[in-house]
Design a protein around this motif. Structure first.
Motif, short mmCIF file in Angstrom:
data_model
loop_
_atom_site.label_atom_id
_atom_site.label_comp_id
_atom_site.label_asym_id
_atom_site.label_seq_id
_atom_site.Cartn_x
_atom_site.Cartn_y
_atom_site.Cartn_z
N LEU A 293 33.72 76.02 45.12
CA LEU A 293 35.07 75.91 44.57
C LEU A 293 35.02 75.47 43.11
CD1 LEU A 293 37.02 74.19 47.50
CD2 LEU A 293 37.08 76.58 46.84
N GLY A 294 34.21 74.45 42.83
CA GLY A 294 34.08 73.99 41.45
C GLY A 294 33.44 75.03 40.55
N ASP A 295 32.41 75.73 41.05
CA ASP A 295 31.76 76.76 40.24
C ASP A 295 32.72 77.91 39.93
OD1 ASP A 295 29.48 75.25 40.36
OD2 ASP A 295 28.58 76.39 42.00
N THR A 296 33.51 78.31 40.93
CA THR A 296 34.46 79.39 40.70
C THR A 296 35.52 78.98 39.69
OG1 THR A 296 34.15 80.12 42.99
CG2 THR A 296 36.08 80.97 41.84
N LEU A 297 35.95 77.73 39.76
CA LEU A 297 36.92 77.24 38.79
C LEU A 297 36.33 77.22 37.39
CD1 LEU A 297 39.80 76.21 38.55
CD2 LEU A 297 38.94 73.90 38.94
N ASP A 298 35.05 76.86 37.28
CA ASP A 298 34.38 76.92 35.96
C ASP A 298 34.37 78.34 35.43
OD1 ASP A 298 33.85 74.23 36.04
OD2 ASP A 298 31.85 74.46 36.90
N ASP A 299 34.07 79.31 36.30
CA ASP A 299 34.05 80.72 35.87
C ASP A 299 35.44 81.17 35.41
OD1 ASP A 299 31.39 80.78 36.54
OD2 ASP A 299 31.72 81.67 38.52
N ILE A 300 36.47 80.75 36.12
CA ILE A 300 37.82 81.15 35.74
C ILE A 300 38.19 80.57 34.39
CG2 ILE A 300 40.26 80.87 36.35
CD1 ILE A 300 39.47 81.01 39.26
N GLU A 301 37.85 79.31 34.18
CA GLU A 301 38.19 78.67 32.91
C GLU A 301 37.48 79.34 31.74
OE1 GLU A 301 39.05 74.13 34.54
OE2 GLU A 301 37.09 74.65 33.71
N SER A 302 36.26 79.87 31.99
CA SER A 302 35.52 80.53 30.91
C SER A 302 35.90 81.99 30.73
CB SER A 302 34.02 80.42 31.17
OG SER A 302 33.67 81.11 32.37
N GLU A 303 36.61 82.58 31.73
CA GLU A 303 36.95 84.00 31.67
C GLU A 303 38.44 84.25 31.54
OE1 GLU A 303 35.38 85.59 35.23
OE2 GLU A 303 33.26 85.31 34.67
N ILE A 304 39.19 83.22 31.19
CA ILE A 304 40.64 83.37 31.13
C ILE A 304 41.04 84.45 30.14
CG2 ILE A 304 42.74 82.25 30.29
CD1 ILE A 304 41.84 79.72 31.68
N SER A 305 40.41 84.49 29.00
CA SER A 305 40.78 85.45 27.97
C SER A 305 40.41 86.88 28.36
CB SER A 305 40.10 85.09 26.65
OG SER A 305 38.68 85.09 26.80
N GLU A 306 39.46 87.04 29.30
CA GLU A 306 39.01 88.38 29.67
C GLU A 306 39.89 89.01 30.73
OE1 GLU A 306 34.96 88.17 30.79
OE2 GLU A 306 34.27 87.24 28.94
N GLU A 307 40.23 88.26 31.80
CA GLU A 307 40.95 88.86 32.90
C GLU A 307 42.46 88.64 32.84
OE1 GLU A 307 40.21 85.22 36.09
OE2 GLU A 307 39.40 87.21 36.44
N SER B 291 45.36 79.27 42.07
CA SER B 291 46.23 78.82 43.16
C SER B 291 45.50 78.85 44.50
CB SER B 291 47.48 79.69 43.22
OG SER B 291 48.24 79.57 42.02
N ALA B 292 44.68 79.89 44.72
CA ALA B 292 43.93 79.99 45.97
C ALA B 292 42.90 78.86 46.07
CB ALA B 292 43.26 81.35 46.07
N ILE B 293 42.22 78.57 44.97
CA ILE B 293 41.22 77.49 44.97
C ILE B 293 41.88 76.15 45.22
CG2 ILE B 293 39.65 76.20 43.46
CD1 ILE B 293 38.86 78.85 42.20
N ARG B 294 43.02 75.91 44.58
CA ARG B 294 43.72 74.64 44.76
C ARG B 294 44.19 74.47 46.20
NH1 ARG B 294 49.12 72.51 43.51
NH2 ARG B 294 48.89 70.32 42.87
N ARG C 85 41.76 69.59 38.43
CA ARG C 85 41.42 70.61 37.44
C ARG C 85 42.20 71.90 37.66
NH1 ARG C 85 35.31 71.61 37.79
NH2 ARG C 85 35.87 73.22 36.28
N SER C 86 42.43 72.24 38.91
CA SER C 86 43.21 73.44 39.21
C SER C 86 44.64 73.30 38.70
CB SER C 86 43.20 73.71 40.72
OG SER C 86 41.91 73.94 41.20
N ALA C 87 45.20 72.10 38.89
CA ALA C 87 46.56 71.89 38.39
C ALA C 87 46.62 72.02 36.87
CB ALA C 87 47.06 70.51 38.83
N LEU C 88 45.63 71.44 36.19
CA LEU C 88 45.60 71.55 34.72
C LEU C 88 45.37 72.99 34.28
CD1 LEU C 88 43.51 68.36 33.84
CD2 LEU C 88 45.97 68.69 33.57
N ALA C 89 44.46 73.69 34.98
CA ALA C 89 44.20 75.09 34.63
C ALA C 89 45.44 75.95 34.86
CB ALA C 89 43.02 75.62 35.44
N HIS C 90 46.16 75.66 35.95
CA HIS C 90 47.39 76.41 36.24
C HIS C 90 48.43 76.19 35.15
CE1 HIS C 90 51.07 77.62 38.35
NE2 HIS C 90 50.28 78.38 39.09
#
Length: 319
Positions: free
Chosen positions: A154-168, A178-181, A237-242
């Motif tokens: 879960l944490g690793d996937t959230l790291d990937d999302i935070e680093s790929e926000i601009s791409e996807e 939302s699914a991870i949270r 972290r999910s709440a902040l990322a959201h």
């Protein structure tokens, strides 16, 4: 179907349920596992006369949370862990197993298949589990072994999302966050009380718990505590990322609205000029001149270019 495992001090073998219920007292260690989906767990547990009625009711309860409660000669222990993915029929993120443990005997009931159950049964048949303490400690450790990588993922996937926000883009990222949270919240709902239950069992003065069992239980409790902390961090972290993704989406929408406004402002005076000259009335200047049309087109192009240049010079798109 129910399965009865008997360890006679040297080897382990399976025994028929009726034979065990006919003579439930034994100098050896016995583990009775009941599949509540296929058999009447209350009827089977009721055939064991030395079990307290509250313990029988707790064993067959449909909704459970991790707990450790001592009743008379034994203890009621509820644990939660990942289920078998192939079934796909469980509503909660973690499925439960209910255990009644006393000297020389463990009775467990499950209504959905726990992923850690088959490895524990294999270890039981291999003769590595000798008493109730060994069984519960091994079960707690096996659950944490299965669950720990899922929590880390879960944490690793959230790291990937935070680093790929601009791409996807924010829309797909928000859905994944939302699914991870939701998964982290569902896991933490059971992991936090499970840690307390295992710690309470490790500190209990039960005669069927040995020192090595307490060490293994404490290790499992420490891992549950670490997973609970990791899940809490993932949730925050999910709440902040959201929130960040929502702000990013709002900025993109504001930029798109700004572009539309600029285009509208460029064409607004042109629309006024063409509408004015398009009135079907007499007196429009140069209405019959052959160059009049291209003259109006040239004036409109010059006016549009001037307005666009002013917007660029004013850095409107960077606001």
């Amino acid at each position: 179907m129910s399965r009865v495992f008997v360890h006679d001090g040297q080897t382990t073998h399976e025994e028929h349920l009726d034979a065990f219920c006919a003579s439930p007292t034994t100098p050896y260690f016995v583990w009775l596992h009941i599949d509540g989906r296929k058999e009447d767990a209350r009827h089977i547990a009721g055939r064991l006369s030395d079990m307290p009625e509250p313990a029988i009711s707790a064993l067959v309860a449909q909704e459970t949370r991790p707990r450790c409660t001592f009743m008379g000669p034994g203890a009621l222990i509820n644990l939660r862990g990942p289920g078998v993915e192939a079934e796909g029929d469980f509503g909660d993120a973690l499925v439960s197993i209910r255990l009644w443990a006393q000297k020389g005997r463990v009775i467990s009931v499950s209504y959905r298949t726990l992923a850690a159950l088959e490895p524990i049964m294999a270890r039981m048949m291999n003769g590595t589990i000798h008493d109730p303490g060994d069984l519960i400690a091994c079960l707690a450790q096996e659950i944490t072994d299965v669950l720990d990588p899922e929590v880390a993922e879960l944490g690793d996937t959230l790291d990937d999302i935070e680093s790929e926000i601009s791409e996807e883009g924010p829309t797909e990222s928000r859905r994944r966050v939302s699914a991870i949270r939701a998964t982290a919240i569902a896991y933490r709902r059971f992991i936090a009380p499970q840690r307390q239950a295992i710690e309470r069992l490790a500190m209990a003065e039960a005669p069927w718990l040995e020192d090595d069992d307490r060490l293994h239980l404490q290790e499992a409790a420490d891992r549950c505590a670490r997973m609970a902390e990791e899940l809490e961090a993932v949730r925050e972290r999910s709440a902040l990322a959201h929130e960040g993704l929502t702000d990013l989406r709002a900025e993109q929408m504001n930029l798109q609205a700004l572009i539309i406004s600029i285009v509208a402002l460029v064409f607004l005076p042109l629309t006024f000029i063409t509408g004015l000259l398009g009135m079907n009335v007499d007196g429009i200047p140069y209405a019959h001149e052959p160059w009049a049309f291209w003259g109006v087109v040239g004036v409109c192009a010059a006016l549009a270019g001037a307005i666009t240049a002013w917007f660029i010079a004013s850095h409107w798109l960077k606001r």
